[in-house]
Design an enzyme around this catalytic site. Sequence first.
Site, PDB file in Angstrom:
ATOM      1  CE  LYS A 123      -4.207  -1.787   0.191  1.00 50.72           C
ATOM      2  NZ  LYS A 123      -5.196  -1.586  -0.890  1.00 50.72           N
ATOM      3  CD  GLU A 147     -10.677   3.576   0.984  1.00 51.66           C
ATOM      4  OE1 GLU A 147      -9.862   2.851   0.367  1.00 51.66           O
ATOM      5  OE2 GLU A 147     -10.784   4.799   0.751  1.00 51.66           O
ATOM      6  CB  SER A 199      -0.181  -8.082  -1.364  1.00 47.64           C
ATOM      7  OG  SER A 199      -1.099  -8.838  -0.589  1.00 47.64           O
TER       8      SER A 199
END
Length: 471
Positions: free
Chosen positions: A162, A184, A449
Site C-alpha cells: 500500500k 478508508e 502483498s
Amino acid sequence: MHLDQQDIFHRIADLSNLRQVFFYFPISHHSTHIHNKMNTENTTEMPASHGKALHGAAKCSNIPADMDFRTYLRHYPDKNGYFGRFGGAYLPAELEPAFKEITEAYNSICHSAQFISELRRIRKQFQGRPTPVYHCERLSRLNGGAQIYLKREDLNHTGAHKLNHCMGEGLLAKFMGKKKIIAETGAGQHGVALATAAAYFGLECEIHMGEVDIAKQAPNVTRMKMLGANVVCVTHGLKTLKEAVDSAFEAYLRDYKNAIYCIGSVVGPHPFPMMVRDFQMVIGNEARDQFLEMTGILPDVVCACVGGGSNSMGMFPAFLNDPVDIYGIEPLGRGPSLGDHAASMQFGEEGIMHGFNSIMLKDENGDPAPVYSISSGLDYPSVGPEHAFLRDIGRVKYESVSDEEAVDAFFKLSRYEGIIPALESSHAVAFAMRKAREMGTGAILANCSGRGDKDVDYIAEHYGYGDNYKF
C-alpha cells in the site's frame, strides 16, 4: 481550481441523497456521467519485450484484433477513464471540478522529472525498494509440482504494497497544496501506509474504518494512531470496508478545499483506478526483471489476490505482453451463497458503485450485496474496472480461494518458509499451491502483498497456532 463547499451542498439536499447519487447506481439509471475532458494518457512504458506483440497471449478470441500490449498503457484507460466499457466517473455534476482538479494535477506531476526523481528516492531510501523475489524451496518440495516464488511486498516499509501508492498520493497532495488526506481502510494496511505518508509529508490524516475491522485488525489501528492519524469508527451497515468508503467520501465532501481523498485501491471514479495502478506498477516491473535475473526465463503463471485489486494491478501489467498465464484470486469465504463471500468476478454482474462501472455483487433488489471474507482487505462487493476489462478480453483469469484454503496456506508458509503472510496474501499463496500441484512442473510467481502481523491475534484466537494442521 476550487469549488466552494457551500455551492456543493446548497444544491444537494443531504448526504443521504448524495449517497444515492454517488455511492450506487443500478446499471440502467439515467445518471449524469461526467466525462473528464483532460487527456489521461499514461506515460509509464511497458517493460521491453522481444519480438512481436503477443496478441494471442491469453489464447482467447475476445482480445481485440488491434490490441497491442506493448502500448497498452498508452491507451487504457481512455481520456474519459474507461477500460473498454468499464470505469468512468459517475458523479453529481457539482463534483466535476473536484475531479478535474485532481486529474489535472496528476497529469502534470506524472510528467515531472522532479517528481519522478523524488519518488524514486523515496522508494529506495524510505520504503526500502526494490523488494526481493524469493524462491520457496521447502514449500515447493512439500507441495509437489511446480516451483513457487514470491514477490516480497511484505518487506516494503509498513509491511505491505500500500505504501507504493500512498507516497505518490502524498506527493500529489503536497503539489495541490492540500493540508489533509482522507481515506478508508479495511485490513488497516492502507490506513497505516497513508498515516505513514502523512507523517512523512507533514499532513493531517483521517482514516475511516468499519467497527468490525477495527476489532479484527487492532494492531494496525494502534499503528495508525501512533503515527498521528485520526481513526474514525464507522458504525452503520455491515461496519466493514464498503461502509468505510462511504464514510470517507462524505468526510471528503465536507472538507473539500483543504483535503484530498486518497482511495486505497484501483476503484472509484477516474482518475483513481489509473493513478493507483501507475504508482503500484513498480511491483511487476521489479518482479519481471528479478525473475529473469534469477532463472533466465519468465514464470509460467503469475498470480495475486484481488479485492479492489491494487496489488494485482501493480503486478499484472508488466506481464501482459508475455506468454504468461495471469490469475487474480478472489475470496470465496465460507462458500458460494450470497453474503458468504466477496468473489465479485465469479458471482457478480455489471453495475455502478462508488462512482465507477465494473462487476459487482448485488442483492435481490439490485443493490450492493453484503459480502464476507476472513480477510478484511478483500471484503468489497465490486472490483477495479481494469480487472473487469482484462477478464472481459480474456487476458486475465479469475479464480477463488476459500477461508480454509487461505488459513492452510497461512500456516504452511509460516512453518516451511518462516514467512507469516497477510490473510489477503494467503489467498494468492493458496492458489499457487493448488496450481503447482495441477501443473506438475514449471514456475509460479505469486505476489505476497503484505505481512501477517495484523492477523496473528485473530488467527490464534480462531484457529490456534497451526498445530492441528497437517504439515
